[in-house]
Design an enzyme around this catalytic site. Structure first.
Site, PDB file in Angstrom:
ATOM      1  N   HIS A   1      26.760   4.148 -40.989  1.00 60.57           N
ATOM      2  CA  HIS A   1      27.518   3.017 -41.523  1.00 60.57           C
ATOM      3  C   HIS A   1      29.004   3.103 -41.154  1.00 60.57           C
ATOM      4  O   HIS A   1      29.632   2.115 -40.836  1.00 60.57           O
ATOM      5  CB  HIS A   1      27.356   2.978 -43.044  1.00 60.57           C
ATOM      6  CG  HIS A   1      27.868   1.737 -43.672  1.00 60.57           C
ATOM      7  ND1 HIS A   1      27.055   0.705 -44.036  1.00 60.57           N
ATOM      8  CD2 HIS A   1      29.127   1.352 -43.976  1.00 60.57           C
ATOM      9  CE1 HIS A   1      27.775  -0.263 -44.542  1.00 60.57           C
ATOM     10  NE2 HIS A   1      29.045   0.103 -44.523  1.00 60.57           N
TER      11      HIS A   1
ATOM     12  N   HIS B   1      25.406  -6.846 -45.882  1.00 55.04           N
ATOM     13  CA  HIS B   1      25.149  -6.116 -47.118  1.00 55.04           C
ATOM     14  C   HIS B   1      23.666  -6.225 -47.436  1.00 55.04           C
ATOM     15  O   HIS B   1      23.267  -6.781 -48.453  1.00 55.04           O
ATOM     16  CB  HIS B   1      26.014  -6.666 -48.255  1.00 55.04           C
ATOM     17  CG  HIS B   1      26.614  -5.591 -49.094  1.00 55.04           C
ATOM     18  ND1 HIS B   1      26.740  -5.675 -50.442  1.00 55.04           N
ATOM     19  CD2 HIS B   1      27.113  -4.371 -48.762  1.00 55.04           C
ATOM     20  CE1 HIS B   1      27.296  -4.564 -50.907  1.00 55.04           C
ATOM     21  NE2 HIS B   1      27.535  -3.774 -49.910  1.00 55.04           N
TER      22      HIS B   1
ATOM     23  N   HIS C   1      20.876  -3.804 -47.586  1.00 53.94           N
ATOM     24  CA  HIS C   1      20.081  -2.963 -48.482  1.00 53.94           C
ATOM     25  C   HIS C   1      20.383  -3.235 -49.955  1.00 53.94           C
ATOM     26  O   HIS C   1      19.457  -3.402 -50.745  1.00 53.94           O
ATOM     27  CB  HIS C   1      20.281  -1.483 -48.139  1.00 53.94           C
ATOM     28  CG  HIS C   1      19.635  -1.098 -46.841  1.00 53.94           C
ATOM     29  ND1 HIS C   1      19.417   0.195 -46.469  1.00 53.94           N
ATOM     30  CD2 HIS C   1      19.160  -1.862 -45.838  1.00 53.94           C
ATOM     31  CE1 HIS C   1      18.837   0.218 -45.272  1.00 53.94           C
ATOM     32  NE2 HIS C   1      18.679  -1.022 -44.870  1.00 53.94           N
TER      33      HIS C   1
ATOM     34  N   GLU D   1      31.912   4.217 -54.849  1.00 52.06           N
ATOM     35  CA  GLU D   1      32.198   2.963 -54.154  1.00 52.06           C
ATOM     36  C   GLU D   1      32.483   1.845 -55.148  1.00 52.06           C
ATOM     37  O   GLU D   1      32.151   0.688 -54.917  1.00 52.06           O
ATOM     38  CB  GLU D   1      31.036   2.608 -53.228  1.00 52.06           C
ATOM     39  CG  GLU D   1      30.918   3.624 -52.128  1.00 52.06           C
ATOM     40  CD  GLU D   1      29.835   3.340 -51.109  1.00 52.06           C
ATOM     41  OE1 GLU D   1      29.204   2.278 -51.202  1.00 52.06           O
ATOM     42  OE2 GLU D   1      29.635   4.189 -50.237  1.00 52.06           O
TER      43      GLU D   1
END
Lengths: 271, 969
Positions: B232, B303, B305, B528
């Protein structure tokens, strides 16, 4: 504050988001708009009395948490109530668009005192509300509106104007039939949704199921206007949703008149 | 003590939320629920007197006109009696899931002058009326009323003892992972158990590094490396080596590709070398020149998943993330619009066809749309462009692309943190949210994903981000910081790590503002949590900066400083928990070589019936999910806030025709603007990803041209969503698509300015893997000198001529038309770049000269769909002769001409008096074009076959209904 200018305060707080286009509209009409965070008023860094027009623009103040406009309505009522009362008592103007309208209705600023008794007490509670659209969802669409009443804001508008709405909680509901009757009798209804020719609307012409097709109201003086549709989004001709089909008719759209009216009223009466 | 407050509508008030839920239940096929009522529940903890609670109820929670309340002291009040004829279900967020309403509620209570409230938790109580069997109730609770990743059913609301989030009991000690003595097998185990998603080679490189140091890594160091090296964040596949085997001219060839990105996408941009590209590929977004005052930047992210597991939260935080990319470009850009493209399985997929652990596509779609609506609308950023595609293979793995365009002052593009600058984190607080998001999105989804990775799912707080935006723009304009970046995947670890990569940085994790106590230092570092950004602030400006943020009620905290040590030093409670060399962190990843193989699929040309009812087929194509109106979705987005819109997503006298691109003039009062559009088509990729890529570029570009954009001022973005790149066939397709991107970009001289890839989009169940079809989204942005010259696609005036521009070939491969027969076909649409350039340039000039009244590109559904859409959008009929359409192919079959999806084609409406000028202009440029019919006053839509007989003869209202109905929920 500069003498001789039409000073407009555009009130901001967390979640305000139509402030810049509202400022642009007033600026184009020759006024001096200033974006002011509510903190600046609460800390007395900026004084409400220095302005002629108070605007509460669209947006999602405090996320519209609990319900739309409620938290800012309470903040205005409880923490700036006196200043606001004086401001309106001085014969100044106020405009609430979309979320600003929701705030004013929930703070009791609109429809405001409905008869002499209430006027004397300077106390009007919440007499109407704006709730979830009948469709159950947020909708952005253009609506035809018939200006009615005698507000300073709506003078000289064409018979049917075309503004977009963009809201999830725009269904106007008065407290009861008495309130509705008074609104009509006092000429406080400012805009009604209508079909393209000005006739009785059906969904989606009335986009939210508002009682009596009411899209906007004023106080009894007509100096305080609130409405769900966005006149600042039809300020320019190219904001019209199908301007490419129309003959250019100057640079401005149907909403410009409203802002001009406010500015002119201040020039003629308050400067 | 805890007060419980219940708010419900007064009898007789229409409960729109309840009605919406009833419809969702009906969608499940459950007919036993007659009515749904929703009660909002607020639990308030603190020392609050009864009169104060009543005040809160009356003045804050309840709209006296339409609502009523009841309130209870959980210790002493009697429980209310529930109605007998209904099931009552109460749903609340799980502990630790952030609910932004709670903070606003506490503020609302303080504003009333009531002190003592410590915590608020919300819940919703659903009253379901009807004879509901217990089995159905379970389904309703799990599929409609709650998502167990973030919510739970409250079994006994009266049993709550506290509302505070239980603080972790974990005491502080530095944890070290025994790596240096670990055998290879153990390394793999450590990677898997720690959700690091690092392969053995990478783990070995880390082991070697620490062996040299003679010590073991802390958990925090290991996590930091894993985040930085994740697919990622690092894009290992695109930046690594690829051994590529492919067949060309009947021979198998191999070549070694070193860095796919540099040898295709970036190479194209370098070769094209447009002077108006300001900043490409190194910042959070690509930047191009716009006006005297401003540049424009554009970024698109995925975005996928998170949206698969919690669609609302996934899309919500996806939008929030890409907006922060724009805020973090240069010294910060102001977002002016958003774009959204989604890929789902068909909404009518039967429940028994869903793989275990997946949500139903309709549920996903509704959730994703709500998530975009909530975040975009509340941020006040218009969502103006997008697409929705449906394909069965997206069933376990939907795709959610979110884009954002920003305006940045020309002197605010460059940024650099300097030695001595303070590290300041601004915005939301840090919690245990989204831990392992970066590594999570670098692996495949499985049935267990929903339990194992639930930490990776969160919901956003758009108002927090809006406040941050407001404060950041003021601080930017006052020049109060030297650099800014967003906290995205990897959280502080990647934001701070990236900003300090050339310098070195020292951070005290104990200074990071937390949502609740008890976080371990490594959780703080990699969390996050949304709505956070990191600034580098010169010490002389820190006071002014903190004042700006305080003025907007946004938290800002100094957590460290940039050093010149070349090291990443982290401390917690006085102890060092991380000491890494920046060079190792950013350059220590071992180069990998992946295998790729491309072989063209075996395909056969379809045999179609000789005689077809084209009236019926046209309706079927218009009603195809990929073609039909997306109005139900788009209306829910505010696409006009900020007042910049010039051409909206819907055009025509009824505001319901599908615009090709959106046009905005973001500097209010100026007529300079830009158009945004996109190209995406997964079915072409099943035949050949190379031509899919070329077609996507062509589509994005021609949509810009269709509104009057200048094709020489267009920049594009690439977003690849692909399956597992460790499987050679998947990677082969990816290589081929990237090569198509290069060819198309160079062929059209449109530079890529930014891009992103999301790989590992596969869903594994019972060891069987469902890969998504390789999907490429090309997003385009084109500068428009004068927006008052733009055009829309709706027919304007009866009597005007209809022109076909560009050549139609026998290219039904991958078309919607063949899909209505369940076929894929063979002849994928190709692109003749030399011809395409001419078509685009000539039409752009014709529009600029005012010769075109309406213009529409031919995309999915070909000429037939383009003509029908123009007619019903404008409320005019049309008569068209297929014999005159410029066509090259074996036989001029009417269905081929009507539905072939050849590229670089348009339909134009021209006034009879402009006919000569228009034809001359196009012919002089060598553009094939022909008058094929005219706009009619009657609402009839008539298409004549080459032999002159009508093959389509219907009414525009019939066509419009066919197009509008499928997704009108």
């Amino acid at each position: 504050m500069n003498q001789g200018n039409v000073n407009v305060i555009i009130l901001r707080t967390a979640g305000t988001n139509c402030d810049r286009e509202a400022a642009f509209a007033f600026e184009r009409c020759g006024a001096r708009p200033r974006l002011v965070h509510i903190n600046q008023l609460l800390r007395k860094e900026v004084q409400l009395r220095d302005f002629h027009i108070l605007v509460i623009p669209g947006g999602f103040t405090y996320g519209d948490d609990i319900e739309s406009g409620r938290i800012l309505a309470n903040e205005l009522r409880l923490r700036l109530g006196e200043e606001l009362c004086r401001f309106l008592g001085d014969g100044k103007l106020m405009l609430g668009i979309c979320n600003g309208f929701q705030v004013m209705v929930k703070a009791g600023i609109l429809p405001g005192p409905l008869d002499e008794g209430e006027q004397k007490q300077h106390a009007a509670g919440q007499r109407a509300t704006l709730i979830n659209n009948d469709s159950g969802k947020f909708e952005d669409r253009w609506c035809h509106l018939r200006p009615v009443g005698k507000s300073v804001w709506t003078q000289g508008l064409r018979e049917v104007v075309y503004f977009p709405v963009a809201h999830a909680e725009g269904k106007f509901v008065p407290q009861d039939d008495t309130v509705l009757d008074l609104l009509r009798k006092n000429g406080q209804v400012a805009f009604r949704y209508c079909d393209p020719r000005g006739g009785k609307p059906v969904y989606p012409e009335n986009p939210n199921g508002s009682t009596d097709d009411i899209a906007g109201i004023t106080d009894t003086t007509g100096r305080v206007l609130g409405l769900m549709p966005h006149p600042e989004r039809h300020f320019l001709f190219t904001q019209h949703p199908f301007w490419t089909r129309l003959k250019p008719n100057g640079r401005f759209g149907h909403g410009a008149k409203i802002f001009e009216n406010g500015v002119r009223y201040v020039r003629e009466h308050l400067l | 003590m805890i007060w419980r407050v219940e708010i419900r509508y007064k009898p007789g008030v229409f409960d729109a939320a309840g009605e919406g839920i009833r419809k969702d239940i009906l969608d499940l096929g459950i007919r036993s629920v007659a009515k749904v009522e929703v009660t909002q529940v607020y639990n308030i903890e603190g020392g609050i007197s009864e009169p104060d609670v009543v005040k809160i109820c009356r003045e804050l929670f309840t709209d006296g006109i339409t609502q009523q309340y009841s309130c209870f002291d959980l210790n002493t009040s009697a429980r209310p009696r529930l109605p007998a004829d209904c099931c009552v279900v109460e749903v609340a967020y799980n502990p630790g899931v952030m609910d932004p309403v709670e903070e606003s509620t506490l503020k609302g209570i303080r504003d009333l002058g009531v002190g003592g409230a410590r915590a608020v938790r919300r819940a919703r109580q659903y009253f379901l009326y009807g004879p509901i069997p217990p089995g159905d109730l379970d389904i309703i609770v799990n599929k409609v009323l709650s998502n167990k990743l973030i919510q739970h059913v409250v079994t006994d609301p009266w049993a709550q003892k506290t509302l505070s989030f239980p603080a972790g009991k974990r005491s502080f000690e530095v944890v070290r992972v025994d790596l240096i003595s670990a055998a290879d097998k153990k390394l793999t185990e450590i990677s898997r158990e720690g959700q690091l998603f690092l392969n053995l080679n990478e783990m070995k490189a880390i082991r070697t590094y620490f062996k040299q140091l003679g010590r073991n890594p802390t958990d925090c160091e290991l996590e930091t490396v894993a985040q930085t090296w994740s697919e990622h964040c690092y894009h290992k596949t695109f930046r690594g080596n690829i051994q590529y085997r492919y067949r060309e001219n009947g021979k198998t060839k191999t070549k070694l590709i070193r860095n796919l990105l540099k040898s295709t996408i970036i190479k194209a941009t370098q070769e094209i070398n447009r002077p108006w590209c300001v900043s490409v590929f190194h910042d959070n977004a690509g930047v191009i020149r716009f006006s005297e005052k401003n540049h424009i930047c554009f970024k698109v992210e995925t975005h996928n998943h998170p949206s698969a597991l919690e669609p609302f939260g996934g899309a919500n935080t996806g939008i929030g993330g890409v907006i922060r990319d724009i805020l973090g470009t240069g010294l910060g850009a102001r977002p002016v619009c958003g774009t959204d493209v989604f890929c789902f399985a068909p909404p009518e997929t039967p429940f028994d066809r869903l793989p275990a652990g997946t949500l139903h596509p309709k549920k996903i779609m509704k959730g994703v749309v709500s998530g975009v609506r909530d975040y975009g609308n509340k941020m006040g950023i218009p969502t103006v462009n997008g697409a929705i595609l449906f394909d069965e293979r997206f069933v376990g793995n939907p795709l959610v692309y979110c884009g954002s365009v920003g305006l940045i002052p020309k002197d605010r593009v460059k940024k650099a943190a300097r030695k001595g600058d303070l590290v300041v984190v601004v915005g939301g607080r840090t919690g245990r949210d989204g831990i392992h998001g970066a590594t999570f999105s670098s692996g495949e989804l499985t049935e267990e994903s929903e339990t194992v990775s639930s930490g990776a799912v969160q919901i956003g707080d758009p108002i927090q981000e809006k406040k941050m935006l407001d404060a950041l723009m003021q601080a930017r304009d006052k020049g109060l910081y030297a650099a800014v970046t967003d906290c995205g995947a990897g959280g502080l670890s990647s934001a701070v790590g990236e900003m300090g990569s050339k310098l070195g940085v020292r951070v005290d994790l104990g200074k990071v503002p937390l949502k609740y106590q008890g976080l371990h230092y490594d959780e703080i570092w990699i969390s996050e949590s949304q709505e956070r950004m990191v600034l580098a602030v010169p010490p002389a400006k820190i006071k002014a900066l903190l004042e700006v943020f305080a003025g907007e009620n946004v938290e800002a905290a100094v957590i460290g400083e940039f050093t010149a040590t070349g090291r990443l030093d982290l401390f917690f409670k006085g102890q060092q928990v991380c000491d890494l060399n920046m060079d190792f962190l950013h350059d220590g990843l071992p180069k990998i070589t992946k295998e790729a193989r491309w072989r063209a699929p075996k395909v056969t040309s379809p045999r179609l019936p000789r005689s077809v009812d084209l009236n019926a087929k046209l309706k079927e194509v218009l009603g195809h999910y990929n073609v039909c109106s997306k109005e139900w979705v788009v209306r829910q987005y505010d696409h006009e806030v900020q007042g910049a819109s010039v051409i909206k997503p819907f055009v025509g006298p009824k505001c319901d025709g599908p615009s090709d691109a959106s046009v905005l003039a973001p500097e209010l009062g100026s007529t300079r603007g830009f158009a945004v559009a996109n190209g995406i088509n997964v079915r072409y990729g099943l035949l050949d990803p190379f031509w899919m890529a070329a077609s996507c570029v062509d589509e994005a570009l021609r949509q810009i041209v269709a509104v009057g954009g200048d094709p020489s001022r267009v920049a594009i973005l690439d977003n690849f969503c692909w399956g597992n790149p460790d499987k050679p066939d998947r990677l082969g397709g990816l290589v081929r698509a990237a090569e198509g991107c290069y060819k198309a970009a160079v062929g059209y001289r449109v530079p890529f300015i930014s891009g992103k890839d999301s790989l590992y989009n596969e869903y594994t169940q019972d060891k069987k893997s469902i890969a998504i079809p390789g999907t490429l989204l090309i997003s385009a942005i084109g500068i428009i000198e004068d927006v008052t010259k733009t055009v829309t696609m709706d027919f304007k005036t009866p009597g005007n001529m209809i022109y076909c521009v560009g050549t139609t070939y026998d290219e039904l491969g991958g078309s919607i038309y063949l899909d209505t027969y369940g076929m894929l076909g063979a002849a994928v649409p190709k692109v003749d770049f030399r011809q395409g350039v001419k078509n685009f340039a000539a039409l752009a000039r014709a529009v600029l000269r005012g010769l075109v009244r309406s213009l529409h590109d031919c995309s999915e559904g070909g000429l037939g769909v383009a003509l029908a859409e123009m007619a019903f959008s404008g409320g005019c009929g049309a008569s068209v002769r297929l014999a005159d359409v410029p066509y090259k192919g074996k036989d001029r079959r009417e269905d081929t001409v009507l539905f072939s999806e050849s590229n670089s084609r348009f339909v134009a409406e021209v006034r009879p008096e402009d006919r000569k000028k228009f034809e001359q202009l196009l012919r002089r440029q060598g553009v094939p074009c022909a008058a094929v019919g005219q706009v009619e006053a009657v609402p009839a839509f008539v298409v004549r076959c080459p032999d002159g007989e009508p093959c389509v003869d219907t009414n525009i209202e019939v066509l419009k209904q066919a197009w509008r109905r499928p997704l009108q929920w």
